[in-house]
Design a protein around this motif. Structure first.
Motif, PDB file in Angstrom:
ATOM      1  N   LEU A 153       6.131 -20.236  80.940  1.00 25.96           N
ATOM      2  CA  LEU A 153       4.828 -20.203  80.273  1.00 25.96           C
ATOM      3  C   LEU A 153       4.932 -20.643  78.819  1.00 25.96           C
ATOM      4  O   LEU A 153       4.048 -21.342  78.311  1.00 25.96           O
ATOM      5  N   GLN A 154       6.004 -20.243  78.140  1.00 22.54           N
ATOM      6  CA  GLN A 154       6.191 -20.682  76.749  1.00 22.54           C
ATOM      7  C   GLN A 154       6.356 -22.199  76.687  1.00 22.54           C
ATOM      8  O   GLN A 154       5.758 -22.862  75.830  1.00 22.54           O
ATOM      9  N   LYS A 155       7.152 -22.750  77.592  1.00 23.34           N
ATOM     10  CA  LYS A 155       7.342 -24.199  77.628  1.00 23.34           C
ATOM     11  C   LYS A 155       6.032 -24.913  77.947  1.00 23.34           C
ATOM     12  O   LYS A 155       5.700 -25.932  77.334  1.00 23.34           O
ATOM     13  N   ALA A 156       5.278 -24.392  78.921  1.00 18.94           N
ATOM     14  CA  ALA A 156       4.010 -25.013  79.305  1.00 18.94           C
ATOM     15  C   ALA A 156       3.017 -24.977  78.151  1.00 18.94           C
ATOM     16  O   ALA A 156       2.308 -25.957  77.900  1.00 18.94           O
ATOM     17  N   SER A 157       2.978 -23.862  77.452  1.00 16.11           N
ATOM     18  CA  SER A 157       2.060 -23.725  76.327  1.00 16.11           C
ATOM     19  C   SER A 157       2.379 -24.744  75.231  1.00 16.11           C
ATOM     20  O   SER A 157       1.478 -25.403  74.699  1.00 16.11           O
ATOM     21  N   ARG A 158       3.659 -24.900  74.918  1.00 18.35           N
ATOM     22  CA  ARG A 158       4.062 -25.883  73.902  1.00 18.35           C
ATOM     23  C   ARG A 158       3.721 -27.306  74.351  1.00 18.35           C
ATOM     24  O   ARG A 158       3.227 -28.118  73.571  1.00 18.35           O
ATOM     25  N   GLN A 159       3.989 -27.594  75.621  1.00 22.00           N
ATOM     26  CA  GLN A 159       3.720 -28.945  76.128  1.00 22.00           C
ATOM     27  C   GLN A 159       2.217 -29.236  76.126  1.00 22.00           C
ATOM     28  O   GLN A 159       1.794 -30.332  75.760  1.00 22.00           O
ATOM     29  N   LEU A 160       1.408 -28.264  76.526  1.00 24.26           N
ATOM     30  CA  LEU A 160      -0.041 -28.458  76.529  1.00 24.26           C
ATOM     31  C   LEU A 160      -0.582 -28.561  75.108  1.00 24.26           C
ATOM     32  O   LEU A 160      -1.497 -29.345  74.843  1.00 24.26           O
ATOM     33  N   ASP A 161      -0.023 -27.758  74.183  1.00 22.24           N
ATOM     34  CA  ASP A 161      -0.422 -27.869  72.770  1.00 22.24           C
ATOM     35  C   ASP A 161      -0.215 -29.292  72.275  1.00 22.24           C
ATOM     36  O   ASP A 161      -1.084 -29.866  71.625  1.00 22.24           O
ATOM     37  N   SER A 162       0.931 -29.835  72.588  1.00 20.80           N
ATOM     38  CA  SER A 162       1.264 -31.184  72.140  1.00 20.80           C
ATOM     39  C   SER A 162       0.352 -32.228  72.788  1.00 20.80           C
ATOM     40  O   SER A 162      -0.214 -33.075  72.108  1.00 20.80           O
ATOM     41  N   ALA A 163       0.212 -32.158  74.089  1.00 22.75           N
ATOM     42  CA  ALA A 163      -0.573 -33.168  74.812  1.00 22.75           C
ATOM     43  C   ALA A 163      -2.065 -33.046  74.536  1.00 22.75           C
ATOM     44  O   ALA A 163      -2.736 -34.044  74.272  1.00 22.75           O
ATOM     45  N   LEU A 164      -2.589 -31.842  74.618  1.00 28.66           N
ATOM     46  CA  LEU A 164      -4.030 -31.664  74.446  1.00 28.66           C
ATOM     47  C   LEU A 164      -4.431 -31.630  72.986  1.00 28.66           C
ATOM     48  O   LEU A 164      -5.570 -31.923  72.655  1.00 28.66           O
TER      49      LEU A 164
END
Length: 115
Positions: free
Chosen positions: A86-97
């Motif tokens: 979840l931490q990795k997904a949150s960082r990746q979504l922050d970056s992309a979105l």
């Protein structure tokens, strides 16, 4: 945002586990809900009873109008694997979105297709 939870045959996919996973996903990724159509969580037992890092959590987030994003985290327990993913997904979504949003939270003009 629809949350789908999948487990393998070696992981107890009880209703309680599914509910806890859905709550954690909604808590961690809920701020992206308007941009996500579905989040799939796959929980696997990597090496059964052999020891070592035992659980893997793969999260696939499907943003609207963008390619799906996937992250994986391995840990000793389901909870640790889920929280790491979840931490990795949150960082990746922050970056992309984040690239689709301006600094004040409104849609960026670059996010819209003029054609």
């Amino acid at each position: 945002m629809q949350v789908q939870v999948n487990t393998d045959n070696d992981t107890n996919g009880s209703a309680a586990l599914v509910e806890r996973v859905q709550e954690k996903v909604e808590g961690q990724l809920g701020r992206f809900a308007q941009h996500l159509t579905r989040v799939e969580v796959h929980i696997n037992d990597v090496n059964a009873e052999k020891g070592g890092t035992d659980k893997r959590c793969m999260i696939e987030a499907r943003p609207s109008n963008a390619k799906p994003m996937a992250v994986t985290h391995e840990a000793d327990t389901v909870k640790q694997a889920l929280l790491g993913a979840l931490q990795k997904a949150s960082r990746q979504l922050d970056s992309a979105l984040g690239k689709r949003m301006d600094r004040k939270g409104a849609e960026s003009i670059r996010a819209h297709d003029p054609g």
